[in-house]
Design an enzyme around this catalytic site. Structure first.
Site, PDB file in Angstrom:
ATOM      1  CG  ASP A   1      37.106  38.077  50.920  1.00 26.59           C
ATOM      2  OD1 ASP A   1      36.923  38.755  51.954  1.00 26.59           O
ATOM      3  OD2 ASP A   1      36.177  37.664  50.202  1.00 26.59           O
TER       4      ASP A   1
ATOM      5  CD  GLU B   1      40.933  36.286  40.315  1.00 22.42           C
ATOM      6  OE1 GLU B   1      39.894  35.816  40.813  1.00 22.42           O
ATOM      7  OE2 GLU B   1      41.722  37.032  40.928  1.00 22.42           O
TER       8      GLU B   1
ATOM      9  CG  PHE C   1      40.765  44.578  45.141  1.00 25.16           C
ATOM     10  CD1 PHE C   1      39.405  44.458  45.392  1.00 25.16           C
ATOM     11  CD2 PHE C   1      41.342  43.703  44.253  1.00 25.16           C
ATOM     12  CE1 PHE C   1      38.635  43.476  44.796  1.00 25.16           C
ATOM     13  CE2 PHE C   1      40.596  42.714  43.630  1.00 25.16           C
ATOM     14  CZ  PHE C   1      39.240  42.605  43.894  1.00 25.16           C
ATOM     15  CD  GLU C   2      47.537  50.464  46.643  1.00 19.72           C
ATOM     16  OE1 GLU C   2      48.364  50.782  47.507  1.00 19.72           O
ATOM     17  OE2 GLU C   2      47.859  49.993  45.537  1.00 19.72           O
TER      18      GLU C   2
END
Length: 226
Positions: A132, A82, A207-208
């Site tokens: 993304d 990350e 994000f889900e």
């Protein structure tokens, strides 16, 4: 002399607010959990002081779901990649709270890590969750999932390794279906479309949950090398 053409990156380093605790974790927990990027191959067994299956996740966000997975699967070595440092700091705090041992993070471009640091046939499971989507057509060239990336996946995965993907963007899901179907090196093992409540072989991600709030359908895939 012409300069070598720089590969288009799939991410943008966006400055974010970092809490004092996250900033402290980046320094305090570096020796325990951070693996510095190196342009030479690293020995996974030496890094983790044991031989075990290796999971690598690209773009883990704040790391909550990755830490949860590592906690539930202590027999695996886990590396998260990350570039967003506040997220890395948060992840390190969660890893410490979970008293994880065989867990490392690399704060660097995943393309470089796959190309130079991780060995050929070294990864048992590679996760790319909610990358993304770069939804505007002019930005599609920035998408991580592309033929050149799949070349790296093929080199990095063990012969029986698996590529796990998830997205909540319908257009990106269609693109992934087409991309993978046109690549003869992967066999589709599982395609699971759901409302976010039944993720495939993984915890639910931040994000889900955002996609669920927007009413997006979630798609999970597992591919294996042919």
């Amino acid at each position: 002399m012409d300069k070598p053409k720089r590969e288009i990156r799939s991410f943008v380093r966006r400055p974010g607010r970092m809490t004092p605790a996250q900033r402290s974790a980046l320094e305090r927990l570096a020796a325990r959990y951070r693996l510095d990027y190196a342009s030479e191959r690293c020995s996974i067994e030496e890094t983790f002081t044991r031989a075990a299956p290796l999971l690598v996740e690209i773009g883990f966000g704040n790391g909550d779901s990755l830490v949860e997975w590592a906690s539930l699967n202590p027999d695996w070595n886990v590396i998260g990649i990350e570039v967003h440092e506040p997220g890395v700091g948060h992840c390190l705090l969660q890893a410490e709270k979970a008293t994880l041992e065989h867990f490392r993070v690399i704060t660097h471009d995943a393309i470089d890590v796959l190309d130079h640091q991780l060995g050929v046939d070294s990864i048992d499971r590679l996760n790319v969750y909610f990358p993304d989507p770069w939804p505007k057509k002019r930005h599609h060239k920035r998408r991580l999932l592309a033929p050149a990336f799949l070349d790296r996946v093929v080199a990095s995965l063990k012969p029986d390794g698996a590529l796990h993907i998830a997205t909540d963007w319908a257009n990106y899901a269609e693109y992934i279906d087409e991309l993978m179907a046109n690549d003869g090196r992967f066999a589709l093992d599982t395609r699971h479309e759901h409302d976010g409540t039944t993720p495939f072989m993984r915890p639910q991600t931040k994000f889900e949950r955002r996609g669920m709030r927007l009413g997006h359908a979630i798609v999970d895939w597992r591919y294996r090398l042919t």
